[in-house]
Structures are given as structure tokens and as C-alpha cells.
Design a protein around this motif. Structure first.
Motif, PDB file in Angstrom:
ATOM      1  N   THR A 106       0.770  -1.338  -0.047  1.00 28.69           N
ATOM      2  CA  THR A 106      -0.034  -0.171  -0.121  1.00 28.69           C
ATOM      3  C   THR A 106       0.801   1.027   0.024  1.00 28.69           C
ATOM      4  N   ALA A 107       1.963   1.173   0.714  1.00 34.65           N
ATOM      5  CA  ALA A 107       3.002   2.326   0.798  1.00 34.65           C
ATOM      6  C   ALA A 107       3.365   2.542  -0.733  1.00 34.65           C
ATOM      7  N   TRP A 108       4.106   1.602  -1.394  1.00 30.96           N
ATOM      8  CA  TRP A 108       4.459   1.513  -2.741  1.00 30.96           C
ATOM      9  C   TRP A 108       3.235   2.384  -3.539  1.00 30.96           C
ATOM     10  N   LEU A 109       2.144   1.603  -3.581  1.00 30.21           N
ATOM     11  CA  LEU A 109       0.983   2.321  -4.295  1.00 30.21           C
ATOM     12  C   LEU A 109       0.790   3.790  -4.167  1.00 30.21           C
ATOM     13  N   ALA A 166      -8.842  -2.612  -5.715  1.00 29.80           N
ATOM     14  CA  ALA A 166      -8.302  -3.900  -5.905  1.00 29.80           C
ATOM     15  C   ALA A 166      -7.478  -4.351  -4.458  1.00 29.80           C
ATOM     16  N   LEU A 167      -6.690  -3.484  -4.010  1.00 32.88           N
ATOM     17  CA  LEU A 167      -5.905  -3.757  -2.961  1.00 32.88           C
ATOM     18  C   LEU A 167      -6.806  -4.182  -1.603  1.00 32.88           C
ATOM     19  N   VAL A 170      -6.700  -7.886   0.321  1.00 29.52           N
ATOM     20  CA  VAL A 170      -6.404  -7.770   1.730  1.00 29.52           C
ATOM     21  C   VAL A 170      -7.424  -8.686   2.367  1.00 29.52           C
ATOM     22  N   VAL A 171      -8.928  -8.021   2.097  1.00 28.70           N
ATOM     23  CA  VAL A 171      -9.907  -8.707   2.849  1.00 28.70           C
ATOM     24  C   VAL A 171     -10.204 -10.134   2.618  1.00 28.70           C
ATOM     25  N   ARG A 224      -3.457 -18.418  -3.980  1.00 29.41           N
ATOM     26  CA  ARG A 224      -2.988 -18.402  -5.329  1.00 29.41           C
ATOM     27  C   ARG A 224      -3.695 -17.188  -6.172  1.00 29.41           C
ATOM     28  N   VAL A 225      -5.035 -17.168  -6.192  1.00 27.02           N
ATOM     29  CA  VAL A 225      -5.936 -16.183  -6.817  1.00 27.02           C
ATOM     30  C   VAL A 225      -5.260 -14.790  -6.119  1.00 27.02           C
ATOM     31  N   TRP A 226      -5.382 -14.774  -4.781  1.00 32.75           N
ATOM     32  CA  TRP A 226      -4.605 -13.419  -4.299  1.00 32.75           C
ATOM     33  C   TRP A 226      -3.564 -12.933  -4.703  1.00 32.75           C
TER      34      TRP A 226
END
Length: 98
Positions: free
Chosen positions: A12-15, A43-44, A48-49, A83-85
Motif C-alpha cells: 500500500t505504501a508503494w502504491l 483492488a488492494l 487484503v480482505v 494463489r488467486v490473491w
């Protein structure tokens, strides 16, 4: 889960750095910047959730077999997202680079 949350915090910090700080420094904002910020944040948040819920369900045997591997956890030691996440996180970071 603690290390996984730390990794998500770093992502999140990089985004945030790429989407907020870089245009503030350069003074130039890309076309569709607002849409990109909202899309990547959503999307993030979904990743995460979804990954934390999937991991919890997998540990409590509510997901089994292939569903556990795809949406629960892969059995890695440090980051246990499915794997999806994991693919979603990589796609989001590639979109951020673009």
C-alpha cells in the motif's frame, strides 16, 4: 497473519508513493489518475480482505482441497495468501508500474 499484514502495508505504501507523491513532486497528473487511484485502492482492499478471510476459513477447515489452495493459503511459511490473491497482487503492482 502478522507478516502478511506487514507485506500488504508495504504494498500500500508503494502504491501511495507512486500515485500520490510522484505527481505532487512533478506537478503533472496523468490522464485518468483519479480512476487509477480508486481502482487500485479497491483492488488492494479486495485482495487484503479476501486473502485474510480465505486464510481464516482455510485454517478453520471451511475451505478444503483446491479451494483452500486457491483462496485460502498455499502453505508457505511467511505469506499465506491463496494463489488467486497472489496473482491479483502481482497484477495490481504491474498496473501500478504502468
Amino acid at each position: 497473519m502478522h507478516i502478511q499484514l506487514g507485506i500488504f502495508w508495504i504494498a500500500t505504501a508503494w502504491l501511495a508513493a507512486g500515485l500520490y507523491i510522484a505527481p505532487a513532486i512533478s506537478g503533472i497528473e496523468m490522464k485518468w489518475q483519479r480512476f487509477g487511484v480508486n481502482f487500485l485502492f479497491s483492488a488492494l482492499l479486495l485482495i487484503v480482505v479476501g486473502s485474510l478471510a480465505g486464510e481464516w476459513m482455510s485454517v478453520h477447515h471451511k475451505l478444503t482441497g483446491e479451494a483452500s489452495f486457491l483462496f485460502g493459503h498455499q502453505g508457505y511459511e511467511y505469506i499465506d495468501l491463496g494463489r488467486v490473491w497472489q496473482i491479483g497482487l502481482v497484477v495490481g503492482l504491474l498496473l501500478w508500474v504502468y
